[in-house]
Design a protein around this motif. Structure first.
Motif, PDB file in Angstrom:
ATOM      1  N   SER A 179      -6.716  -3.852  -0.150  1.00 18.18           N
ATOM      2  CA  SER A 179      -6.505  -2.421   0.104  1.00 18.18           C
ATOM      3  C   SER A 179      -7.729  -1.603  -0.295  1.00 18.18           C
ATOM      4  O   SER A 179      -7.764  -0.394  -0.076  1.00 18.18           O
ATOM      5  CB  SER A 179      -5.277  -1.920  -0.666  1.00 18.18           C
ATOM      6  OG  SER A 179      -5.426  -2.205  -2.040  1.00 18.18           O
ATOM      7  N   ARG A 202      -6.858  -3.873   6.464  1.00 22.16           N
ATOM      8  CA  ARG A 202      -7.051  -4.775   5.313  1.00 22.16           C
ATOM      9  C   ARG A 202      -7.584  -6.129   5.777  1.00 22.16           C
ATOM     10  O   ARG A 202      -8.438  -6.722   5.123  1.00 22.16           O
ATOM     11  CB  ARG A 202      -5.745  -4.913   4.530  1.00 22.16           C
ATOM     12  CG  ARG A 202      -5.406  -3.599   3.816  1.00 22.16           C
ATOM     13  CD  ARG A 202      -4.295  -3.759   2.819  1.00 22.16           C
ATOM     14  NE  ARG A 202      -2.994  -3.876   3.424  1.00 22.16           N
ATOM     15  CZ  ARG A 202      -2.100  -4.790   3.116  1.00 22.16           C
ATOM     16  NH1 ARG A 202      -2.361  -5.691   2.203  1.00 22.16           N
ATOM     17  NH2 ARG A 202      -0.928  -4.811   3.694  1.00 22.16           N
ATOM     18  N   GLY A 236      -1.918  -1.765  -5.843  1.00 24.12           N
ATOM     19  CA  GLY A 236      -1.882  -1.797  -4.381  1.00 24.12           C
ATOM     20  C   GLY A 236      -1.941  -3.220  -3.875  1.00 24.12           C
ATOM     21  O   GLY A 236      -2.187  -4.149  -4.646  1.00 24.12           O
ATOM     22  N   THR A 259      -6.900   3.975   4.844  1.00 28.26           N
ATOM     23  CA  THR A 259      -7.238   3.659   6.242  1.00 28.26           C
ATOM     24  C   THR A 259      -8.137   4.752   6.812  1.00 28.26           C
ATOM     25  O   THR A 259      -7.799   5.935   6.737  1.00 28.26           O
ATOM     26  CB  THR A 259      -5.952   3.555   7.100  1.00 28.26           C
ATOM     27  OG1 THR A 259      -5.025   2.724   6.416  1.00 28.26           O
ATOM     28  CG2 THR A 259      -6.257   2.967   8.473  1.00 28.26           C
ATOM     29  N   ASP A 293       1.385 -10.381   0.749  1.00 25.45           N
ATOM     30  CA  ASP A 293       2.147  -9.125   0.574  1.00 25.45           C
ATOM     31  C   ASP A 293       3.614  -9.436   0.344  1.00 25.45           C
ATOM     32  O   ASP A 293       4.260  -8.870  -0.519  1.00 25.45           O
ATOM     33  CB  ASP A 293       2.093  -8.273   1.854  1.00 25.45           C
ATOM     34  CG  ASP A 293       0.801  -7.486   1.974  1.00 25.45           C
ATOM     35  OD1 ASP A 293      -0.030  -7.568   1.071  1.00 25.45           O
ATOM     36  OD2 ASP A 293       0.650  -6.806   3.008  1.00 25.45           O
ATOM     37  N   ASP A 304      -3.631   6.523   1.045  1.00 21.68           N
ATOM     38  CA  ASP A 304      -3.865   5.632   2.182  1.00 21.68           C
ATOM     39  C   ASP A 304      -5.360   5.655   2.486  1.00 21.68           C
ATOM     40  O   ASP A 304      -5.898   6.705   2.837  1.00 21.68           O
ATOM     41  CB  ASP A 304      -3.049   6.117   3.387  1.00 21.68           C
ATOM     42  CG  ASP A 304      -3.135   5.138   4.556  1.00 21.68           C
ATOM     43  OD1 ASP A 304      -4.009   4.240   4.521  1.00 21.68           O
ATOM     44  OD2 ASP A 304      -2.338   5.275   5.499  1.00 21.68           O
ATOM     45  N   THR A 359      -3.212   2.025  -0.580  1.00 24.25           N
ATOM     46  CA  THR A 359      -2.789   1.173   0.540  1.00 24.25           C
ATOM     47  C   THR A 359      -3.751   1.320   1.716  1.00 24.25           C
ATOM     48  O   THR A 359      -4.629   2.183   1.703  1.00 24.25           O
ATOM     49  CB  THR A 359      -1.390   1.567   1.063  1.00 24.25           C
ATOM     50  OG1 THR A 359      -1.437   2.948   1.419  1.00 24.25           O
ATOM     51  CG2 THR A 359      -0.309   1.332   0.057  1.00 24.25           C
TER      52      THR A 359
END
Ligand code: DC
Length: 234
Positions: A30, A167, A26, A218, A195, A216, A161
């Motif tokens: 992350s 992040r 990743g 998040t 990135d 993910d 991610t």
């Protein structure tokens, strides 16, 4: 019915062919390192952070005053790497027998690692070190290209991610890795640059393996992500 033993035999040979690796790839910040470490603790297995190898090469070059573009096989051959438990039992990188820790966390080394990671001569030199880690016992290995290049035959592959904003917030909350007084916008720009460099390089770019499970993180806690991954691995 007659086909069942044949199918079973096929499944057994598939099982044997795979590397005993849980690959966690990743982008920067992350959350993959923390997740990988906690997952390894939970299963009582070793955890290898492969980013530390690229950081160590950048650190060695910076210390020797060597331009990254001049890194060659001779320079890299002088660097012997292994991972060993440190005094706290954490599996830690050693370069020529010396543990490297805080030395690898500075913003210069972080940016340098992403730069040296674009060089095929560096990636090639570090492949053997990483591949020699897999064996009978399961290990968690975390990086950018573990599921795509280092262990395309890893038993489990995850691609972790989070949104760029999340992040940047996480990176800012970590000490050491960002310059003192850096703003959220500056950290976000630095992460975006890494990135770009990591995913646009020609050799082994950052990308999910086709067969990786994407997660993910998040808005999720570390514990929730560890649970999700552990549920697949069980
Ligand atoms: O995970 P990290 O931030 O410590 O990684 C530092 C750099 O090393 C990252 O910007 C890209 C490179 N890297 C890589 O190219 N391949 C890996 N398997 C691990 C890291």
């Amino acid at each position: 019915m007659a086909s069942r033993p044949v199918r079973f035999f096929f499944e057994m040979s598939e099982w044997k062919k795979m590397s005993n690796v849980i690959a966690i790839d990743g982008p920067a910040a992350s959350g993959k390192s923390t997740v990988a470490r906690m997952l390894a603790e939970r299963f009582g297995i070793a955890y290898v952070n492969t980013g530390s190898l690229y950081r160590a090469v950048a650190y060695a070059a910076l210390r020797a005053g060597m331009e990254f573009s001049r890194l060659d096989r001779d320079f890299l051959a002088q660097l012997q790497f292994d991972y060993a438990p440190d005094e706290n039992g954490a599996f830690t990188l050693r370069m020529n027998g010396v543990f490297l820790r805080e030395e690898l966390r500075s913003p210069e080394v972080a940016a340098g690692a992403s730069a040296v990671a674009t060089l095929p001569v560096v990636r090639e030199a570090l492949l053997d070190v990483q591949r020699s880690m897999a064996g009978e016992r399961m290990i968690v290995m975390e990086g950018r290209d573990i599921g795509t290049v280092v262990f395309p035959d890893a038993r489990y592959k995850f691609f972790v991610t989070a949104t760029p904003e999340e992040r940047a917030r996480r990176r800012l909350a970590q000490s050491g890795e960002v310059a003192a007084g850096a703003t959220l916008e500056e950290v976000a720009r630095e992460i975006a640059a890494r990135d770009k460099q990591d995913s646009e390089r020609k050799t082994a770019p950052l990308k999910p393996a086709e067969d990786a499970i994407r997660i993910d993180t998040t808005g999720r806690t570390i514990a929730e992500v560890v649970e999700m991954i552990a549920a697949y691995v069980k």
